[in-house]
Design a protein around this motif. Structure first.
Motif, short mmCIF file in Angstrom:
data_model
loop_
_atom_site.label_atom_id
_atom_site.label_comp_id
_atom_site.label_asym_id
_atom_site.label_seq_id
_atom_site.Cartn_x
_atom_site.Cartn_y
_atom_site.Cartn_z
N SER A 12 -57.71 24.04 -0.85
CA SER A 12 -58.01 22.78 -0.16
C SER A 12 -57.78 22.85 1.34
O SER A 12 -58.10 21.90 2.06
N VAL A 22 -49.45 14.73 -2.71
CA VAL A 22 -50.55 14.19 -3.52
C VAL A 22 -50.16 14.16 -5.00
O VAL A 22 -50.38 13.17 -5.70
N VAL A 23 -49.57 15.25 -5.47
CA VAL A 23 -49.20 15.36 -6.89
C VAL A 23 -48.13 14.34 -7.26
O VAL A 23 -48.21 13.68 -8.30
N GLU A 31 -56.97 9.56 2.79
CA GLU A 31 -57.90 9.57 1.67
C GLU A 31 -58.73 10.85 1.62
O GLU A 31 -58.92 11.45 0.56
N ARG A 34 -56.52 13.68 0.46
CA ARG A 34 -56.18 13.52 -0.97
C ARG A 34 -57.34 13.95 -1.86
O ARG A 34 -57.13 14.64 -2.86
N LEU A 35 -58.57 13.59 -1.49
CA LEU A 35 -59.75 13.97 -2.29
C LEU A 35 -59.94 15.48 -2.30
O LEU A 35 -60.30 16.07 -3.33
N GLU A 38 -57.32 16.85 -4.69
CA GLU A 38 -57.65 16.52 -6.08
C GLU A 38 -58.82 17.36 -6.59
O GLU A 38 -58.84 17.78 -7.75
N ASN A 39 -59.80 17.62 -5.74
CA ASN A 39 -60.94 18.47 -6.13
C ASN A 39 -60.47 19.91 -6.37
O ASN A 39 -60.95 20.58 -7.31
N ILE A 41 -57.43 20.81 -7.32
CA ILE A 41 -56.65 20.78 -8.57
C ILE A 41 -57.58 20.85 -9.77
O ILE A 41 -57.34 21.59 -10.72
N LYS A 42 -58.67 20.08 -9.70
CA LYS A 42 -59.64 20.06 -10.81
C LYS A 42 -60.34 21.40 -10.95
O LYS A 42 -60.50 21.92 -12.06
N SER A 90 -46.88 7.91 -14.59
CA SER A 90 -46.49 9.33 -14.54
C SER A 90 -45.41 9.66 -15.55
O SER A 90 -44.78 10.71 -15.46
#
Length: 337
Positions: A12, A22-23, A31, A34-35, A38-39, A41-42, A90
């Motif tokens: 990232s 973020v986690v 934002e 963060r995106l 998250e991308n 991580i995915k 969580s």
């Protein structure tokens, strides 16, 4: 090879500290950043290290839940509600069974404390434990939520169903069908039984229809054996009585009551009506299908989880009461002469 937090940071284009934020959600992150995280991580199928996360946030990600028994579907349906609500947070759920024993209940809570859980939810706490100093002392150490307990202690949140209103509704339902001689079937060591018995005594006395011998205690009320125990106890005692209806404190007892009537050749509801309490899933699969009082167990569980999260995050306790409603099926009606 399993992806690490370093891999996510490289993918990232941010620092490891940013990925951690973020986690864990413990610091604000833009934002756009963060995106990107998250991308990554995915894409990498990264799974955070729970133990490392707990060390970082200095709190456990687990909530302990104690139930009296696994045999009564009431508790299973409350657990479904708790798990559903926690799934959106969580936190995960740790489960323990007290085996309907006060000492075992304390042991379960103490075990959760040693596991450093963030809080404990106790479903239908044993009356012996609830009146002791144990929970009062425990509430000073970690968040506690009681489900269906009438004993209010400082520092504990409560979610209960309106069992006074539910018991009254059950009796009014039977009165509607013309029943006056009504047996009351209960168990032991539970506030829910005590509350219903008090309502039963009050209302039957008001109507001039109270008979002490009409109160039946079947002992332990939350095991699967309750069905058979209730059946044999009622078959024995009803030999000398002529009730036209039976009000049971839970659906297990009501199933036992229906079985007793059928074995004695008394048709349900033509000769005798039976009403249960809880509206567990099994109540609609009996033959005949069971009329019962719905405690909305899923809502009880969801509210318990919400109150727990509120205590953890805001250090605020709250009391909630949910309405009970009659679910009429096939075991109640007018007596046929």
């Amino acid at each position: 090879m399993k992806a690490t937090i370093v891999d996510v940071a490289k993918e990232s284009g941010v620092s490891v500290a940013t990925v951690s934020r973020v986690v864990n959600g413990n610091y604000p992150v833009r934002e756009k950043t963060r995106l990107k995280v998250e991308n990554a991580i995915k894409k990498l199928e990264y799974v955070p290290n729970l133990q490392a996360r707990e060390l970082n946030t200095q709190r456990s990600s687990s909530i302990g839940v104690v139930v009296p028994s696994f045999d009564n579907m009431f508790f299973a349906q409350v657990l479904d509600g708790i798990e559903e609500r926690l799934r959106r947070s969580s936190y995960s759920l740790l489960l323990a069974c007290a085996q309907n024993d006060a000492a075992r209940e304390e042991e379960c809570v103490r075990d959760f404390i040693t596991r450093n859980v963030s809080g404990v939810i106790v479903v239908s706490p044993n009356t012996e434990t609830a009146v002791s100093e144990f929970y009062e002392n425990t509430a000073a150490r970690l968040p506690l939520v009681f489900v269906n307990s009438a004993r209010e202690l400082a520092g504990i949140s409560y979610v209960t169903s309106d069992q006074r209103g539910g018991a009254r509704a059950a009796l009014e339902h039977l009165f509607h069908y013309g029943h006056e001689r009504i047996l009351f079937v209960q168990g032991e060591n539970s506030d829910s039984y005590r509350i219903k018995e008090k309502v039963y005594r009050e209302i039957m006395r008001e109507r001039g229809a109270f008979h002490p011998e009409d109160i039946v205690n079947v002992g332990e009320g939350n095991r699967i054996e309750t069905v058979e125990n209730t059946m044999f106890i009622l078959m024995d005692m009803m030999q000398g009585l002529a009730p036209t209806a039976i009000f049971c404190c839970n659906d297990l007892m009501a199933m036992g009551a229906v079985n007793a009537c059928q074995r004695m050749g008394r048709r349900v509801p033509q000769d005798i009506s039976v009403i249960g309490y809880d509206n567990t899933a099994l109540s609609q699969y009996t033959a005949p299908k069971l009329t019962t009082i719905d405690q909305h167990m899923g809502d009880l569980g969801r509210e318990a989880a919400r109150l727990m999260l509120k205590q953890i995050e805001e250090n605020v306790t709250e009391n909630v009461m949910l309405a009970n409603t009659v679910v009429e099926r096939e075991t109640t009606g007018f007596r046929m002469e």
